[in-house]
Every structure is written in structure tokens, then in C-alpha cells.
Design an enzyme around this catalytic site. Structure first.
Site, PDB file in Angstrom:
ATOM      1  N   SER A 122      43.542  31.336  -3.862  1.00 24.29           N
ATOM      2  CA  SER A 122      44.518  31.655  -2.820  1.00 24.29           C
ATOM      3  C   SER A 122      43.825  31.929  -1.495  1.00 24.29           C
ATOM      4  O   SER A 122      44.406  31.707  -0.433  1.00 24.29           O
ATOM      5  CB  SER A 122      45.301  32.914  -3.203  1.00 24.29           C
ATOM      6  OG  SER A 122      45.876  32.791  -4.468  1.00 24.29           O
ATOM      7  N   HIS A 143      46.539  24.688  -4.726  1.00 22.24           N
ATOM      8  CA  HIS A 143      47.110  26.039  -4.798  1.00 22.24           C
ATOM      9  C   HIS A 143      48.576  25.963  -5.230  1.00 22.24           C
ATOM     10  O   HIS A 143      49.457  25.624  -4.432  1.00 22.24           O
ATOM     11  CB  HIS A 143      46.961  26.721  -3.434  1.00 22.24           C
ATOM     12  CG  HIS A 143      47.462  28.117  -3.412  1.00 22.24           C
ATOM     13  ND1 HIS A 143      48.470  28.552  -2.582  1.00 22.24           N
ATOM     14  CD2 HIS A 143      47.101  29.201  -4.153  1.00 22.24           C
ATOM     15  CE1 HIS A 143      48.705  29.829  -2.810  1.00 22.24           C
ATOM     16  NE2 HIS A 143      47.887  30.248  -3.745  1.00 22.24           N
ATOM     17  N   GLU A 155      49.725  23.420  -2.542  1.00 18.43           N
ATOM     18  CA  GLU A 155      48.965  23.168  -1.316  1.00 18.43           C
ATOM     19  C   GLU A 155      47.606  22.568  -1.699  1.00 18.43           C
ATOM     20  O   GLU A 155      46.882  23.138  -2.508  1.00 18.43           O
ATOM     21  CB  GLU A 155      48.741  24.476  -0.560  1.00 18.43           C
ATOM     22  CG  GLU A 155      50.031  25.097  -0.066  1.00 18.43           C
ATOM     23  CD  GLU A 155      49.802  26.497   0.486  1.00 18.43           C
ATOM     24  OE1 GLU A 155      49.973  26.689   1.687  1.00 18.43           O
ATOM     25  OE2 GLU A 155      49.434  27.396  -0.293  1.00 18.43           O
ATOM     26  N   ASN A 193      50.147  31.864   1.974  1.00 19.99           N
ATOM     27  CA  ASN A 193      49.644  33.238   1.987  1.00 19.99           C
ATOM     28  C   ASN A 193      49.413  33.763   3.399  1.00 19.99           C
ATOM     29  O   ASN A 193      49.398  34.966   3.619  1.00 19.99           O
ATOM     30  CB  ASN A 193      48.369  33.347   1.138  1.00 19.99           C
ATOM     31  CG  ASN A 193      48.721  33.475  -0.327  1.00 19.99           C
ATOM     32  OD1 ASN A 193      49.737  34.050  -0.671  1.00 19.99           O
ATOM     33  ND2 ASN A 193      47.897  32.919  -1.197  1.00 19.99           N
TER      34      ASN A 193
HETATM   35  N1  LIG Z   1      49.413  35.632  -9.018  1.00 22.08           N
HETATM   36  C1  LIG Z   1      49.762  34.896  -7.960  1.00 22.08           C
HETATM   37  O1  LIG Z   1      50.767  35.150  -7.285  1.00 22.08           O
HETATM   38  C2  LIG Z   1      48.965  33.680  -7.572  1.00 22.08           C
HETATM   39  C3  LIG Z   1      49.608  32.636  -6.885  1.00 22.08           C
HETATM   40  C4  LIG Z   1      48.856  31.479  -6.562  1.00 22.08           C
HETATM   41  C5  LIG Z   1      47.510  31.442  -6.867  1.00 22.08           C
HETATM   42  N2  LIG Z   1      46.904  32.501  -7.511  1.00 22.08           N
HETATM   43  C6  LIG Z   1      45.496  32.393  -7.828  1.00 22.08           C
HETATM   44  O2  LIG Z   1      45.380  31.988  -9.189  1.00 22.08           O
HETATM   45  C7  LIG Z   1      44.171  32.553  -9.759  1.00 22.08           C
HETATM   46  C8  LIG Z   1      44.522  33.355 -11.004  1.00 22.08           C
HETATM   47  O3  LIG Z   1      45.411  34.373 -10.631  1.00 22.08           O
HETATM   48  P1  LIG Z   1      46.347  35.076 -11.746  1.00 22.08           P
HETATM   49  O4  LIG Z   1      47.353  35.856 -10.988  1.00 22.08           O
HETATM   50  O5  LIG Z   1      46.779  34.074 -12.739  1.00 22.08           O
HETATM   51  O6  LIG Z   1      45.286  36.065 -12.431  1.00 22.08           O
HETATM   52  P2  LIG Z   1      45.350  36.710 -13.911  1.00 22.08           P
HETATM   53  O7  LIG Z   1      44.495  37.924 -13.849  1.00 22.08           O
HETATM   54  O8  LIG Z   1      46.755  36.818 -14.385  1.00 22.08           O
HETATM   55  O9  LIG Z   1      44.622  35.591 -14.814  1.00 22.08           O
HETATM   56  C9  LIG Z   1      43.263  35.255 -14.703  1.00 22.08           C
HETATM   57  C10 LIG Z   1      42.800  34.833 -16.098  1.00 22.08           C
HETATM   58  O10 LIG Z   1      41.496  34.269 -16.023  1.00 22.08           O
HETATM   59  C11 LIG Z   1      40.848  34.591 -17.246  1.00 22.08           C
HETATM   60  N3  LIG Z   1      39.406  34.395 -17.112  1.00 22.08           N
HETATM   61  C12 LIG Z   1      38.522  35.158 -16.429  1.00 22.08           C
HETATM   62  N4  LIG Z   1      37.259  34.667 -16.593  1.00 22.08           N
HETATM   63  C13 LIG Z   1      37.371  33.561 -17.379  1.00 22.08           C
HETATM   64  C14 LIG Z   1      36.449  32.621 -17.915  1.00 22.08           C
HETATM   65  N5  LIG Z   1      35.138  32.746 -17.666  1.00 22.08           N
HETATM   66  N6  LIG Z   1      36.906  31.581 -18.674  1.00 22.08           N
HETATM   67  C15 LIG Z   1      38.233  31.468 -18.943  1.00 22.08           C
HETATM   68  N7  LIG Z   1      39.172  32.346 -18.472  1.00 22.08           N
HETATM   69  C16 LIG Z   1      38.754  33.378 -17.706  1.00 22.08           C
HETATM   70  C17 LIG Z   1      41.243  36.038 -17.491  1.00 22.08           C
HETATM   71  O11 LIG Z   1      41.039  36.444 -18.831  1.00 22.08           O
HETATM   72  C18 LIG Z   1      42.714  36.016 -17.085  1.00 22.08           C
HETATM   73  O12 LIG Z   1      43.564  35.752 -18.196  1.00 22.08           O
HETATM   74  C19 LIG Z   1      43.518  33.367  -8.648  1.00 22.08           C
HETATM   75  O13 LIG Z   1      42.588  32.566  -7.981  1.00 22.08           O
HETATM   76  C20 LIG Z   1      44.705  33.696  -7.729  1.00 22.08           C
HETATM   77  O14 LIG Z   1      44.311  33.947  -6.403  1.00 22.08           O
HETATM   78  C21 LIG Z   1      47.607  33.615  -7.893  1.00 22.08           C
END
Ligand SMILES: NC(=O)c1ccc[n+]([C@@H]2O[C@H](COP(=O)([O-])OP(=O)(O)OC[C@H]3O[C@@H](n4cnc5c(N)ncnc54)[C@H](O)[C@@H]3O)[C@@H](O)[C@H]2O)c1
Length: 293
Positions: A122, A143, A155, A193
Site C-alpha cells: 500500500s 494494489h 492499482e 491511500n
Molecule cells: N488491509 C487493508 O486494508 C489492505 C488493503 C490493500 C492492501 N493491503 C496490503 O496488503 C498486505 C497485507 O495486508 P493484510 O491487511 O492482509 O495483512 P494481514 O496481517 O491480515 O496478513 C498478512 C499475512 O502475511 C503472512 N505472512 C507473513 N510473513 C509471511 C511469510 N514469510 N510467508 C507467508 N506468509 C507470511 C502473515 O502470517 C499474515 O497472515 C500489506 O502490504 C498491506 O499494506 C492491505
């Protein structure tokens, strides 16, 4: 639902990874969902299953289509070696540069040279993530919006070294996923964002200062501005830990006070009131889960 030839890897079965895996498996791709531990993987797969159960109940897919998606298209694993047939690998792990670099390094060791690496970051620089991926010309930002399984928009961002071929293949991939891909330059927060992180922080600040209740601010934004969700309903989906991380990351890069998280964000993170993922955020969710009612 078409039968796509190549596989798609998704790294991370959290909020976004689970949603992206739904999009990919539903579009007919064999989808390899990789997590770091079994408990988190099972939780992600359970969320996905529950989403498809709801889709069947709503008449959006038949029970046979659900079975095909869950049993044939979707594979959960802890092994990066299972990514060897992937045309695309999309990472959705924590918003942390080192973690993202590390997962792409691991994928680079097992994927063929033509596999494209796509980051769901993000706020981080696609160029920085790509630099240590072992294939900077075949790494790109994609994204997805939250909830990925519902929102059509993605995106797309090229890093400095992303090749034209990678970009073109990514845009084609978007069509096969049935998503709408828009292109942004590499800038902190991209399009969405840039607006929503600052907007959500200003809503939290207004609530902290006593402007109105959570419920009434949500009602006002929905009924007065026509937004489909109120800011606090959305924040409970996003997760307060994610809101904190993206706010700090954006503030660090652009030094704009609008991105600085109000104190309540940290207090809620400290209390474990992260939103739907912990069952309590601005609202309470009894047994509903991430994609539940
Ligand atoms: N939550 C949102 O609103 C949103 C929206 C768009 C983009 N994002 C982006 O998406 C990404 C994930 O965000 P999220 O909200 O899903 O986070 P989250 O914490 O819900 O999930 C992240 C997952 O990654 C896993 N993980 C960590 N290290 C790992 C590895 N080495 N191998 C495999 N899995 C691993 C964790 O166990 C966890 O389940 C981030 O970059 C975030 O910025 C989030």
C-alpha cells in the site's frame, strides 16, 4: 468460470491474501496460497470457504462451482516449492520492506524466470521491493482494494526497472481475473491511500474530540455523502494495525500531518481492538469473522 492454464501464487493468507486468492480461484486459476504457519493458513482457508458458502446461498454460484473452486483450484501450503508452475506470484504479507523482500527471494529460488512477481504493497516503494527480488524487471505493484473479493479496482504501479513486457502481461492478467486495473505512478499511497488514509485519520480524530458517536459519523458519511460504508465500518475491515502501519509509512515519506495517526489508533492496537480480525474494533463482531455479517 473459465479454466485458466497457468497457476497463480498468493503469499500470505491474511485479510488481503485470502481475498486475492478468492479472486484468482474464482476466475479459474489454480491458486497456490502460501502461509508461514498451519494455524494461520487454516484460518485463511476457512474464511475463504465461508465466503463461498455465502456466495452459494446468495445464488451467485452453484454448489458444484464452489466445490470446483475449493477442491480443484485452491491449494493451501506452507512450502514455497509449490510455486514452481506459477505465471504470477502476488505477495500480500505484512507491510514491511524486509518481509516482502524475503518472500520474493524465497519465491525467486523456485519460480521459473518468466514468473512475474506482484506486490500488494500500500505504501512501500515497488522499486525497493523489486531491487532484491532477483528479477527487478519482472516485479510490479498490484494494489487490490479491500475487500479484494468484492472490489473490482486494482492499482498497477511500475517500479523504475519494471519492463514493458511485465506491465503488458500484468494488464492482460487483470482482464483474466475479471478486475479493473488502473495505472498509477510510483508515489506514496498511489491514488486511493493518498485520500483514504488521511480521511480515516481525520474521522478518528473528530470522534476522539467528541464530534459525534461512531455510529452517527458512519451514518452521516453514508447518507450524506453516499459512501457505501462509513469510515469506522471500513476501518474495522482494514484493521487498526494496518491503519497504523500505513499512516506511519506515508507520514515518514511525505511528512504531511494529515497522515499522522491520532492517539486512539495506537491505543486500540495496544488493546487488541484491531477490528473484524479480532472480533472487536469500533464495533463488535460475535462469531462473524472477517468476511461475515
Ligand atoms: N488491509 C487493508 O486494508 C489492505 C488493503 C490493500 C492492501 N493491503 C496490503 O496488503 C498486505 C497485507 O495486508 P493484510 O491487511 O492482509 O495483512 P494481514 O496481517 O491480515 O496478513 C498478512 C499475512 O502475511 C503472512 N505472512 C507473513 N510473513 C509471511 C511469510 N514469510 N510467508 C507467508 N506468509 C507470511 C502473515 O502470517 C499474515 O497472515 C500489506 O502490504 C498491506 O499494506 C492491505
Amino acid at each position: 468460470m473459465s479454466d485458466q492454464e497457468k497457476s497463480v501464487g498468493v503469499l500470505g493468507a491474511g485479510t488481503m491474501g485470502s481475498g486475492i486468492a478468492i479472486v484468482s480461484a474464482r476466475a479459474g486459476f489454480k491458486t497456490i496460497l502460501v502461509e508461514r504457519d498451519k494455524e494461520t493458513l487454516d484460518k485463511g482457508l476457512d474464511l475463504i470457504d465461508r465466503f463461498f458458502v455465502k456466495s452459494v446461498k446468495k445464488g451467485k454460484m452453484t454448489p458444484e462451482q464452489k466445490d470446483l473452486v475449493m477442491k480443484k483450484n485452491l491449494i493451501g501450503t506452507l512450502k514455497y516449492e509449490d510455486l514452481t508452475d506459477c505465471e504470477f506470484v502476488i505477495e500480500a504479507v505484512f507491510e514491511d520492506l524486509e518481509t516482502k523482500k524475503q518472500v520474493f527471494c524465497q519465491a525467486n529460488e523456485v519460480c521459473p524466470p518468466e514468473t512475474i512477481f506482484a506486490s500488494n504493497t500500500s505504501t512501500l516503494s515497488v522499486t525497493s521491493i523489486a531491487a532484491d527480488s532477483g528479477r527487478p524487471d519482472r516485479t510490479i505493484g498490484v494494489h487490490f482494494c479491500l475487500p479484494a473479493q468484492v472490489m473490482k479496482l486494482v492499482e498497477v504501479t511500475r517500479g523504475i526497472q519494471t519492463s514493458d513486457e511485465t506491465y503488458d502481461r500484468t494488464m492482460e492478467f487483470g482482464k483474466k481475473l475479471n478486475q479493473v486495473f488502473v495505472t498509477t505512478v510510483e508515489t506514496p499511497g498511489f491514488i486511493l491511500n493518498h485520500f483514504i488514509v488521511a480521511f480515516n485519520n481525520s474521522c478518528i480524530k473528530a470522534y476522539e474530540e467528541g464530534l459525534a458517536s461512531v455510529e452517527d459519523i458512519d451514518k452521516a458519511i453514508k447518507l450524506g455523502l453516499g459512501y457505501p460504508m462509513g469510515p469506522f465500518e471500513l476501518l474495522d475491515y482494514i484493521g487498526m494495525d494496518t491503519q497504523l502501519q500505513v499512516s506511519l509509512a506515508l507520514f515518514e515519506q511525505v511528512q504531511d500531518q494529515r497522515f499522522w495517526p491520532p492517539p486512539l489508533v495506537r491505543r486500540m492496537v495496544d488493546a487488541g481492538h484491531l477490528g473484524r480480525k479480532t472480533g472487536k474494533g469500533f464495533y463488535e463482531y460475535k462469531g462473524a469473522g472477517m468476511f461475515g455479517a
